[in-house]
Design an enzyme around this catalytic site. Structure first.
Site, PDB file in Angstrom:
ATOM      1  N   CYS A   1      17.789   9.360 -44.059  1.00 15.82           N
ATOM      2  CA  CYS A   1      17.908   8.711 -42.741  1.00 15.82           C
ATOM      3  C   CYS A   1      18.436   7.295 -42.970  1.00 15.82           C
ATOM      4  O   CYS A   1      19.003   7.002 -44.023  1.00 15.82           O
ATOM      5  CB  CYS A   1      16.585   8.752 -41.984  1.00 15.82           C
ATOM      6  SG  CYS A   1      15.234   7.846 -42.768  1.00 15.82           S
TER       7      CYS A   1
ATOM      8  N   CYS B   1      10.854   6.327 -41.743  1.00 21.84           N
ATOM      9  CA  CYS B   1      10.332   7.144 -40.637  1.00 21.84           C
ATOM     10  C   CYS B   1      10.733   8.623 -40.801  1.00 21.84           C
ATOM     11  O   CYS B   1       9.903   9.460 -41.163  1.00 21.84           O
ATOM     12  CB  CYS B   1      10.814   6.632 -39.281  1.00 21.84           C
ATOM     13  SG  CYS B   1      10.248   4.957 -38.877  1.00 21.84           S
ATOM     14  N   ARG B   2      11.997   8.938 -40.539  1.00 19.21           N
ATOM     15  CA  ARG B   2      12.395  10.351 -40.453  1.00 19.21           C
ATOM     16  C   ARG B   2      12.482  11.050 -41.810  1.00 19.21           C
ATOM     17  O   ARG B   2      11.920  12.141 -41.979  1.00 19.21           O
ATOM     18  CB  ARG B   2      13.721  10.477 -39.703  1.00 19.21           C
ATOM     19  CG  ARG B   2      13.607  10.119 -38.237  1.00 19.21           C
ATOM     20  CD  ARG B   2      14.972   9.915 -37.627  1.00 19.21           C
ATOM     21  NE  ARG B   2      15.622   8.734 -38.178  1.00 19.21           N
ATOM     22  CZ  ARG B   2      16.861   8.370 -37.954  1.00 19.21           C
ATOM     23  NH1 ARG B   2      17.633   9.123 -37.194  1.00 19.21           N
ATOM     24  NH2 ARG B   2      17.367   7.263 -38.475  1.00 19.21           N
ATOM     25  N   SER B   3      13.193  10.447 -42.779  1.00 18.36           N
ATOM     26  CA  SER B   3      13.359  11.183 -44.040  1.00 18.36           C
ATOM     27  C   SER B   3      12.070  11.291 -44.855  1.00 18.36           C
ATOM     28  O   SER B   3      11.842  12.344 -45.480  1.00 18.36           O
ATOM     29  CB  SER B   3      14.538  10.647 -44.874  1.00 18.36           C
ATOM     30  OG  SER B   3      14.371   9.298 -45.224  1.00 18.36           O
TER      31      SER B   3
ATOM     32  N   ASP C   1      16.131   8.512 -33.881  1.00 20.94           N
ATOM     33  CA  ASP C   1      15.444   7.429 -34.581  1.00 20.94           C
ATOM     34  C   ASP C   1      14.245   6.964 -33.748  1.00 20.94           C
ATOM     35  O   ASP C   1      14.418   6.498 -32.622  1.00 20.94           O
ATOM     36  CB  ASP C   1      16.462   6.290 -34.759  1.00 20.94           C
ATOM     37  CG  ASP C   1      15.921   5.146 -35.565  1.00 20.94           C
ATOM     38  OD1 ASP C   1      14.700   5.098 -35.792  1.00 20.94           O
ATOM     39  OD2 ASP C   1      16.733   4.291 -35.960  1.00 20.94           O
TER      40      ASP C   1
ATOM     41  N   ASN D   1      14.683   5.093 -44.386  1.00 15.57           N
ATOM     42  CA  ASN D   1      13.805   5.795 -45.335  1.00 15.57           C
ATOM     43  C   ASN D   1      12.338   5.380 -45.160  1.00 15.57           C
ATOM     44  O   ASN D   1      11.579   5.333 -46.122  1.00 15.57           O
ATOM     45  CB  ASN D   1      14.272   5.604 -46.784  1.00 15.57           C
ATOM     46  CG  ASN D   1      13.638   6.541 -47.799  1.00 15.57           C
ATOM     47  OD1 ASN D   1      13.444   6.192 -48.956  1.00 15.57           O
ATOM     48  ND2 ASN D   1      13.293   7.748 -47.382  1.00 15.57           N
TER      49      ASN D   1
HETATM   50  P1  4NP Z   1      14.353   5.778 -40.143  1.00 14.61           P
HETATM   51  O1  4NP Z   1      14.014   4.720 -39.003  1.00 14.61           O
HETATM   52  O2  4NP Z   1      15.858   5.679 -40.350  1.00 14.61           O
HETATM   53  O3  4NP Z   1      13.945   7.064 -39.558  1.00 14.61           O
HETATM   54  O4  4NP Z   1      13.562   5.362 -41.363  1.00 14.61           O
HETATM   55  C1  4NP Z   1      14.341   3.354 -39.066  1.00 14.61           C
HETATM   56  C2  4NP Z   1      13.548   2.516 -39.807  1.00 14.61           C
HETATM   57  C3  4NP Z   1      13.845   1.154 -39.841  1.00 14.61           C
HETATM   58  C4  4NP Z   1      14.920   0.673 -39.138  1.00 14.61           C
HETATM   59  C5  4NP Z   1      15.723   1.526 -38.406  1.00 14.61           C
HETATM   60  C6  4NP Z   1      15.437   2.871 -38.377  1.00 14.61           C
HETATM   61  N1  4NP Z   1      15.195  -0.729 -39.153  1.00 14.61           N
HETATM   62  O5  4NP Z   1      16.027  -1.176 -38.333  1.00 14.61           O
HETATM   63  O6  4NP Z   1      14.618  -1.458 -39.989  1.00 14.61           O
END
Ligand code: 4NP
Length: 160
Positions: free
Chosen positions: A10, A15-17, A127, A13
């Protein structure tokens, strides 16, 4: 039998992955396939290197029996395409970033995790980072479903 290596990717790294790694690892382990299938995750960004998953992701996953707490963030690299047979993006933006990194002769599968979903109307895991708890539940719903499809896909290709 040679191992199958799966990388979930993702943006952050956190939340989703990590959720996808935790769920797929859990499914692989409960079927006794963990000697054969290995799972990891990474982010296209380097924003959260070394960090544990978002507490909201850890909590939501724990309520469904999945433990994400031991994971730490890292950034995807070109070398990951040497190691991983499946490189699975959570959304189209992640996929575009991975395509830019992917060697032309990559022989594995580069696509989205939801390619293996039972609901073909959705292609992206949204997201959840800037939203509320419903977003984290949707992430779990979509990923749990697609992980079943992915496991069936890999099992169908299992060498005799
Ligand atoms: P992820 O979510 O891609 O599912 O891990 C996010 C985590 C952090 C951020 C964006 C998306 N951020 O902007 O820091």
């Amino acid at each position: 039998m040679s191992k199958v290596h799966v990388l979930m990717v993702c943006l952050g790294n956190i939340c989703r992955s990590p959720t996808a790694q935790g769920i797929f690892e859990h499914r692989v382990r409960e079927r006794g396939l963990d000697d054969w299938i290995e799972v990891d995750s990474a982010g296209t960004s380097g924003w959260h290197i070394g960090e544990p998953p978002d507490p909201r992701s850890i909590r939501a996953a724990r309520e469904r029996g999945f433990d994400l707490s031991g994971q730490r963030g890292r950034q995807v690299t070109e070398q990951d395409f040497d190691r991983f047979d499946y490189v699975l993006a959570m959304d189209f933006q992640n996929l575009q970033a991975l395509r830019a990194l992917c060697p032309q002769n990559y022989g594995g599968y580069l696509g989205r995790l939801l390619d293996f979903s039972s609901d073909k109307r959705r292609q992206d895991v949204p997201d959840p980072y800037h939203g509320g708890s419903a977003g984290f539940e949707l992430v779990l719903d979509l990923i749990e479903d697609a992980c079943e499809g992915l496991l069936q896909h890999i099992l169908e290709r299992r060498p005799a």
